[in-house]
Design a protein around this motif. Structure first.
Motif, PDB file in Angstrom:
ATOM      1  N   MET A  73     -55.027  60.679  -8.994  1.00 15.63           N
ATOM      2  CA  MET A  73     -53.970  60.324  -9.828  1.00 15.63           C
ATOM      3  C   MET A  73     -53.431  58.977  -9.358  1.00 15.63           C
ATOM      4  SD  MET A  73     -52.814  61.986 -12.170  1.00 15.63           S
ATOM      5  CE  MET A  73     -51.401  62.362 -12.500  1.00 15.63           C
ATOM      6  N   LEU A  74     -53.492  59.063  -7.716  1.00 18.99           N
ATOM      7  CA  LEU A  74     -53.202  58.005  -6.990  1.00 18.99           C
ATOM      8  C   LEU A  74     -53.554  56.653  -7.184  1.00 18.99           C
ATOM      9  CD1 LEU A  74     -51.014  56.541  -5.848  1.00 18.99           C
ATOM     10  CD2 LEU A  74     -52.236  57.035  -2.912  1.00 18.99           C
ATOM     11  N   ASN A  75     -55.276  56.396  -6.911  1.00 16.09           N
ATOM     12  CA  ASN A  75     -56.081  55.833  -7.817  1.00 16.09           C
ATOM     13  C   ASN A  75     -55.732  55.573  -8.935  1.00 16.09           C
ATOM     14  OD1 ASN A  75     -57.887  55.509  -4.636  1.00 16.09           O
ATOM     15  ND2 ASN A  75     -58.713  57.284  -5.428  1.00 16.09           N
ATOM     16  N   SER A  76     -55.951  56.343  -9.642  1.00 18.02           N
ATOM     17  CA  SER A  76     -56.131  56.518 -11.129  1.00 18.02           C
ATOM     18  C   SER A  76     -54.784  55.102 -11.751  1.00 18.02           C
ATOM     19  CB  SER A  76     -56.301  57.268 -11.977  1.00 18.02           C
ATOM     20  OG  SER A  76     -57.060  57.755 -12.899  1.00 18.02           O
ATOM     21  N   ALA A  77     -53.409  55.316 -10.834  1.00 18.09           N
ATOM     22  CA  ALA A  77     -52.362  55.248 -11.390  1.00 18.09           C
ATOM     23  C   ALA A  77     -52.943  52.985 -10.552  1.00 18.09           C
ATOM     24  CB  ALA A  77     -51.890  55.788 -10.540  1.00 18.09           C
ATOM     25  N   ILE A  78     -53.217  53.422  -8.934  1.00 14.47           N
ATOM     26  CA  ILE A  78     -53.306  52.063  -8.728  1.00 14.47           C
ATOM     27  C   ILE A  78     -54.317  51.061  -9.641  1.00 14.47           C
ATOM     28  CG2 ILE A  78     -53.786  50.258  -6.338  1.00 14.47           C
ATOM     29  CD1 ILE A  78     -53.499  53.010  -5.237  1.00 14.47           C
ATOM     30  N   ILE A  79     -55.279  51.516  -9.907  1.00 17.49           N
ATOM     31  CA  ILE A  79     -56.497  51.098 -10.809  1.00 17.49           C
ATOM     32  C   ILE A  79     -56.004  50.161 -12.047  1.00 17.49           C
ATOM     33  CG2 ILE A  79     -58.521  50.604 -11.550  1.00 17.49           C
ATOM     34  CD1 ILE A  79     -59.130  52.755  -9.699  1.00 17.49           C
ATOM     35  N   GLY A 136     -71.207  44.326  -2.267  1.00 16.61           N
ATOM     36  CA  GLY A 136     -70.610  45.517  -2.454  1.00 16.61           C
ATOM     37  C   GLY A 136     -69.121  45.892  -2.468  1.00 16.61           C
ATOM     38  N   LEU A 137     -69.376  45.626  -3.923  1.00 15.30           N
ATOM     39  CA  LEU A 137     -67.793  46.319  -4.921  1.00 15.30           C
ATOM     40  C   LEU A 137     -68.207  48.064  -4.791  1.00 15.30           C
ATOM     41  CD1 LEU A 137     -66.785  43.436  -6.386  1.00 15.30           C
ATOM     42  CD2 LEU A 137     -66.043  44.161  -4.226  1.00 15.30           C
ATOM     43  N   ILE A 138     -69.500  48.846  -4.921  1.00 12.34           N
ATOM     44  CA  ILE A 138     -69.062  49.489  -5.026  1.00 12.34           C
ATOM     45  C   ILE A 138     -68.020  50.914  -4.297  1.00 12.34           C
ATOM     46  CG2 ILE A 138     -70.691  51.798  -4.959  1.00 12.34           C
ATOM     47  CD1 ILE A 138     -71.453  50.716  -7.382  1.00 12.34           C
ATOM     48  N   ASP A 139     -67.676  51.569  -5.580  1.00 15.59           N
ATOM     49  CA  ASP A 139     -66.239  52.214  -4.548  1.00 15.59           C
ATOM     50  C   ASP A 139     -65.507  51.562  -4.064  1.00 15.59           C
ATOM     51  OD1 ASP A 139     -66.263  55.111  -2.429  1.00 15.59           O
ATOM     52  OD2 ASP A 139     -65.603  54.992  -4.419  1.00 15.59           O
ATOM     53  N   SER A 140     -64.988  50.680  -4.466  1.00  9.69           N
ATOM     54  CA  SER A 140     -63.756  49.655  -3.672  1.00  9.69           C
ATOM     55  C   SER A 140     -63.268  49.292  -5.247  1.00  9.69           C
ATOM     56  CB  SER A 140     -64.300  48.705  -3.501  1.00  9.69           C
ATOM     57  OG  SER A 140     -64.575  47.967  -4.552  1.00  9.69           O
ATOM     58  N   HIS A 141     -61.932  49.251  -4.675  1.00  5.64           N
ATOM     59  CA  HIS A 141     -60.867  49.399  -6.096  1.00  5.64           C
ATOM     60  C   HIS A 141     -61.025  47.940  -6.603  1.00  5.64           C
ATOM     61  CE1 HIS A 141     -58.724  52.702  -3.835  1.00  5.64           C
ATOM     62  NE2 HIS A 141     -58.456  52.924  -4.618  1.00  5.64           N
ATOM     63  N   ALA A 142     -61.288  47.179  -5.525  1.00  2.00           N
ATOM     64  CA  ALA A 142     -61.446  46.124  -6.032  1.00  2.00           C
ATOM     65  C   ALA A 142     -62.420  45.744  -7.535  1.00  2.00           C
ATOM     66  CB  ALA A 142     -61.740  44.638  -5.151  1.00  2.00           C
ATOM     67  N   GLY A 143     -63.584  46.080  -7.107  1.00 10.55           N
ATOM     68  CA  GLY A 143     -65.051  46.004  -7.909  1.00 10.55           C
ATOM     69  C   GLY A 143     -64.106  47.495  -8.964  1.00 10.55           C
ATOM     70  N   ILE A 144     -63.767  48.154  -9.576  1.00 12.04           N
ATOM     71  CA  ILE A 144     -63.386  48.888 -10.374  1.00 12.04           C
ATOM     72  C   ILE A 144     -62.671  48.696 -11.731  1.00 12.04           C
ATOM     73  CG2 ILE A 144     -61.728  50.497  -9.873  1.00 12.04           C
ATOM     74  CD1 ILE A 144     -64.653  51.803 -12.024  1.00 12.04           C
ATOM     75  N   HIS A 222     -66.024  58.191  -3.424  1.00 12.95           N
ATOM     76  CA  HIS A 222     -64.776  58.735  -3.236  1.00 12.95           C
ATOM     77  C   HIS A 222     -63.687  57.868  -3.081  1.00 12.95           C
ATOM     78  CE1 HIS A 222     -65.366  59.152   1.341  1.00 12.95           C
ATOM     79  NE2 HIS A 222     -65.832  58.113   0.392  1.00 12.95           N
ATOM     80  N   THR A 223     -63.519  56.794  -2.487  1.00 13.29           N
ATOM     81  CA  THR A 223     -62.332  56.091  -1.476  1.00 13.29           C
ATOM     82  C   THR A 223     -61.370  55.205  -3.547  1.00 13.29           C
ATOM     83  OG1 THR A 223     -63.981  55.283  -0.462  1.00 13.29           O
ATOM     84  CG2 THR A 223     -61.677  54.298  -0.791  1.00 13.29           C
ATOM     85  N   ALA A 224     -62.531  55.140  -4.259  1.00  9.19           N
ATOM     86  CA  ALA A 224     -61.897  54.580  -5.718  1.00  9.19           C
ATOM     87  C   ALA A 224     -61.806  55.416  -6.891  1.00  9.19           C
ATOM     88  CB  ALA A 224     -62.240  53.041  -6.132  1.00  9.19           C
TER      89      ALA A 224
END
Lengths: 279, 439, 294
Positions: A73-79, A136-144, A222-224
């Protein structure tokens, strides 16, 4: 006189009756979702109305404390927040350009911009995935976030263009006569005037991004990972954990619902797509 | 000259002694010759499927981390997503995931593409490694044409008929032993218990439900492909098998049987709405769980045979493999062995996570009989269930998913009444032939 | 002059994002669609086969069937959401009290994630145990096999889409209704026009661009419907709810035939573009979009 009054009352009742009926239809599924989230596994399919069964908090307990759900949920919020902020900046600049620039072939530009909203994500998932891998942006906040920015940009440009067009150029000219640069007048005059519309756009984009599922499932691990992707982890292999799923769904829906209600005036405005002049 | 030699020998001796001292560590940290802490500080990424096979990892992974100093980061997904992520990762050759849960039906596909690491040449951790105690047949399922093992089996299931012992008793019926028995009992129950569906199985069109149709068919000696990969769908044996099954599902199963997958099937049985369920042997333990089942104390389990004398099948096995692209293969290997070790299995038994294990030593352990008291209706049958498994019926090809979907779709439509069984088999035959011939 | 350059400059970030994240995957997808490329056969790599994928697509019965279902979905869902949404908007417009309250409440379905909605409806549509059938039965009707009857499954999915997106129509059309000027109505009343005439000749034309926008957005969104069907029926039973997008997902993520999947994807993109272009042309939507009502 009495007859027409009666007719008027009846038709008023009919109107409210219909509206009430639609309201029930609109709200019932969510009501059911919330009540299911309070039911233990043996009761999930029971139909006792709320209050006649014993509600339990075990689903929420499991989802909040025994599950990585809060992290997602936190990830969703940040993203979502980052996406909206960046897109708003880039998109409003673009929208402003379109609002003020004399553009030939408006239609083709319009359709070109819109076309990004027409691409079925399923078809472009793999090229996107491989592109992200390369950087190298898979599973990174920046990538999504980058991908979501692209997803939202067309809408942002389209909407902000409409809002900026409502502001008469004379206001900006006046500022520039007083010594402002074009960009300065944009920031100091135009943006504050269009504030309502910009917020409306932001709200819309937030909700779209918050709810997105498919691209997140492909591009994050799992990170993002966002909360929508995590919902399918409540499918066991021998039973679906409907109670926990309902709890997670309720929590995940609370955010956009509360946000939408809080921002309702802006939301309603946003959906008029800048078609209506500010009264 | 002499002095130099003396110093050299002394040096060699000292080095040798130190080396010898360093090699022998305490019992906790070695598995007899293997240094478990050799990969301390590594992080393993593990890709897992939802289900009871994963439960143990989620619960006990701290112990692995403590013993080896290796950090484990696992991700749990449903099966299609799991497969997608693995395939995408292998396509990009990134090696993000070190360990992956391998469903047996995808093994041919993974092996053909060369995405799994052969496990035979890795050093054996004597204490943890359980491979020598796993039945040969099961190991073969996870081995390649080169005879090497590519995954350690974690779970194995066979086909069983789960029934409501209370209902059968009530009407003086003996538990079914053959497929025809099932039909007879269903007819009796339909007349006498109008509120209960006599039968349920997986009837929807997904490849996940193919197991029910294909497994049932083997009792009649019918299968989708023979050992030479000829498509043998449109045969008299298959016709008889599927006619019985479709009949069972149309007449004696819930009206929406053609859309019922494992989840609704499980739900209905646990609610007490169904008398008999032909399914894989992973399900009895969830039906017998008081937390989620209203009929937990009224269950019986039996094996079925059919006209051809074969057992009806529902083969399923899952293992753990190492990605060919992993950068931490040795650490991953340790994890695999730990997961399938006897000590972890016994803990699973104690905590009631599951009752069926590939490692035959588990059944002989005292903890097992202690923990499975009251569940004998199932545990006594487990050795027989595992023995009844016959992989011959399964189309173990890389394009399994397409073949399974092509077959199951037609059966599902027959169950829905949209076509006859004969029509279904004819269409499935040509569809599968097209797939096999490289469409 | 300098200003023009400045305004062009502000377009650069937007253009960059479109080029990089938009154009690149599309070009990549077009290229892939000209190849045979199966991810589970990595040793084969990409094999150039020209237009063979497209030829296969146009001769693929399953493609045409799923296309047909997509069209069915499109017409029915857009039609229903529009009629229902417009009607509610008209009612709400005439209502005097609780307008604000209704507006918020009606917003809610649109704001819930499609993934959540799909799973929730899957739960409610359950034949024996679901709440919807229990309600239907208690009203005296017989149970409906929402997800299991091949002739109903697609409609069940359409219903979910309608539930979710009618609010969008309500909001847009309501905004349009509220922005209607008084004069034409006063004139019509003087001329003695009846309700229906007023509606047909004054209201509708004045609402033209709102209708156009609504239809445009709905058409674009319906062609992209994915989670709603995938998480509920996965295209089943059989293939009865397999729309183009679902078939595309199957080809791409069950069979991993990326070449063929890309071809279908490119086709979908351009077909949707074509539909949008038709809409824009026919309804003259664009010329007034973004400009305020005079």
């Amino acid at each position: 006189m009495n007859k027409s009054l009666l007719v008027k009352n009846l038709s008023e009742m009919a109107i409210y009756g219909c509206l009430l009926l639609y309201m029930i239809v609109a709200i019932f599924p969510l009501f059911w979702l919330v009540t299911t989230s309070f039911k233990p596994p043996l009761e999930v399919f029971s139909t006792e109305p709320l209050g006649l069964f014993v509600p339990t908090l075990e689903n929420y307990n499991r989802v909040l404390f025994n599950d990585p759900f809060p992290r997602y949920m936190l990830n969703s919020a940040i993203i979502s927040i980052c996406t909206v902020l960046v897109t708003l900046v880039i998109g409003s600049l673009g929208g402003y350009a379109f609002a003020r620039l004399p553009v030939r072939n408006k239609e083709s530009w319009f359709l070109t911009i819109l076309s990004t909203r027409m691409a079925p994500p399923v078809a472009f998932a793999v090229p996107l995935y491989l592109l992200m891998v390369r950087f190298g942006l898979i599973d990174s906040h920046a990538g999504i976030i980058a991908v979501y920015i692209f997803m939202n940009l067309a809408l942002c440009v389209w909407l902000t263009r409409g809002f900026f067009q409502e502001i008469p150029p004379e206001v900006e000219e006046a500022a520039m006569v007083d010594g402002c640069t074009r960009f300065g007048s944009f920031v100091r005059i135009t943006v504050p005037l269009a504030k309502g519309g910009l917020i409306a756009t932001a709200v819309l984009m937030f909700i779209i991004t918050w709810n997105e599922f498919f691209l997140a499932s492909i591009l994050t691990q799992h990170t993002a990972k966002t909360f929508t992707v995590h919902l399918t982890s409540f499918f066991g292999s021998r039973r679906i954990l409907w109670g926990e799923l309902a709890a997670a769904s309720t929590l995940g829906s609370l955010v956009p619902i509360i946000f939408a209600i809080a921002m309702r005036r802006y939301m309603i405005r946003g959906f008029t797509m800048g078609l209506v002049k500010e009264k | 000259m002499n002095k130099k030699w003396f110093y050299l020998v002394a040096l060699a001796l000292i080095v040798g002694i130190i080396a010898a001292l360093g090699c022998s560590s305490s019992d906790i940290e070695t598995g007899d010759g293997v240094d478990r802490r050799a990969y301390e500080g590594t992080t393993l990424r593990v890709l897992l499927k939802t289900g009871y096979e994963t439960e143990a990892i989620v619960r006990y992974v701290d112990e692995f981390e403590k013993a080896t100093g290796i950090k484990v980061e696992y991700e749990v997904y449903d099966e299609p997503t799991l497969r997608n992520k693995f395939i995408l990762d292998c396509t990009s050759r990134t090696g993000t995931y070190d360990v992956v849960a391998t469903q047996f039906w995808y093994m041919p596909e993974y092996l053909r593409a060369g995405w799994l690491e052969p496990l035979d040449d890795y050093p054996v951790d004597e204490e943890w490694n359980s491979i020598s105690h796993i039945p040969e047949g099961l190991l073969e399922t996870f081995s390649g044409d080169d005879g090497k093992l590519y995954s350690i089996p974690v779970s194995a299931s066979g086909g069983v008929l789960i029934y409501r012992s209370d209902l059968l008793e009530k009407h003086n019926l003996n538990p079914p032993k053959t497929t025809k028995d099932v039909l007879e009992i269903a007819a009796v129950l339909k007349a006498k218990e109008p509120d209960i569906y006599p039968f349920i199985g997986r009837g929807d069109s997904s490849s996940a439900s193919f197991g029910t149709s294909a497994g049932w068919a083997w009792a009649y000696g019918a299968r989708v492909m023979d050992e030479n990969l000829n498509v043998t769908v449109d045969t008299p044996e298959m016709l008889e098998a599927m006619t019985d099954l479709v009949n069972l599902m149309k007449e004696f199963a819930p009206p929406d049987q053609a859309a019922i997958g494992w989840d609704v099937m499980s739900e209905l049985f646990r609610k007490g709405d169904v008398a008999m369920n032909f399914e894989m042997s992973g399900f009895p333990s969830v039906y017998a769980s008081p937390d989620v089942s209203e009929v937990h104390d009224k269950i019986g389990v039996t094996l079925l045979t059919g006209p051809a004398g074969n057992y009806a099948q529902w083969m399923y096995a899952e293992g753990l493999g190492i990605s060919r692209f992993s950068k931490n293969k040795d650490a991953a290997w340790l994890f695999l062995q730990w997961r399938t070790s006897l000590e972890v299995a016994l803990q699973e038994v104690k905590d009631g996570i599951r009752l069926d294990f590939p490692d035959t030593r588990v059944y002989e352990a005292a903890e097992y009989s202690a923990a499975t008291e009251g569940q004998e209706f199932f545990t006594e049958l487990i050795p027989d269930i595992l023995a009844s498994v016959d992989p011959a019926y399964w189309p173990g090809i890389a394009d399994f998913d397409r073949v399974a979907e092509a077959f199951q779709r037609e059966i599902s439509l027959a169950i829905a009444g949209n076509q006859t069984v004969k029509q279904a088999l004819e269409k499935a035959q040509s569809a599968i032939e097209a797939i096999v011939n490289g469409n | 002059m300098k200003e023009k350059r400045l305004t062009y400059l502000t377009l650069i970030p937007t253009a960059a994002v479109f080029l990089f994240l938009g154009l690149y995957p599309v070009i990549e997808a077009i290229w892939t669609s000209l190849n045979k490329y199966n991810l589970t056969r990595p040793w084969e790599g990409k094999v150039f086969i020209g237009l063979a994928n497209y030829i296969q697509m146009f001769s693929d019965a399953r493609f045409w069937e799923s296309m047909g279902r997509s069209m069915q979905f499109l017409v029915v869902s857009v039609g229903l959401t529009f009629i229902l949404g417009f009607s509610i908007a008209l009612l709400l417009h005439r209502a005097k009290w609780f307008k604000g309250f209704f507006r918020i409440v009606f917003l809610v379905p649109m704001v819930v994630a499609p993934a959540i909605t799909a799973l929730n409806y899957r739960f409610m549509y359950n034949y024996k145990l679901g709440i919807l059938n229990k309600i239907i039965e208690s009203l005296g009707f017989s149970r409906v096999d929402f997800l299991g009857d091949p002739s109903i499954a697609l409609w069940s999915a359409i219903l979910v889409d309608v539930w979710q997106w009618t609010p969008l129509v309500i909001l847009i059309m309501l905004a349009g209704l509220e922005a209607l000027p008084r004069e034409p109505y006063e004139a019509a009343a003087i001329d003695g026009a009846n309700r229906w005439q007023t509606f047909r000749f004054i209201t509708l034309p004045l609402l033209n661009k709102f209708i156009a926008i609504t239809l445009l957005i709905r058409v674009m969104d319906v062609m992209k419907v994915f989670e709603t069907i995938q998480l509920m029926t996965a295209g089943g039973p059989g293939r009865s709810s397999e729309t183009l997008n679902i078939y595309l997902a199957r080809v791409g993520f069950n069979w991993f035939e990326m070449g063929y999947a890309s071809a279908i994807g490119i086709f979908t993109l351009y077909f949707t573009l074509f539909l949008a272009w038709l809409l824009v042309k026919k309804m003259g939507a664009f010329s007034e979009v973004g400009e305020s009502i005079e």
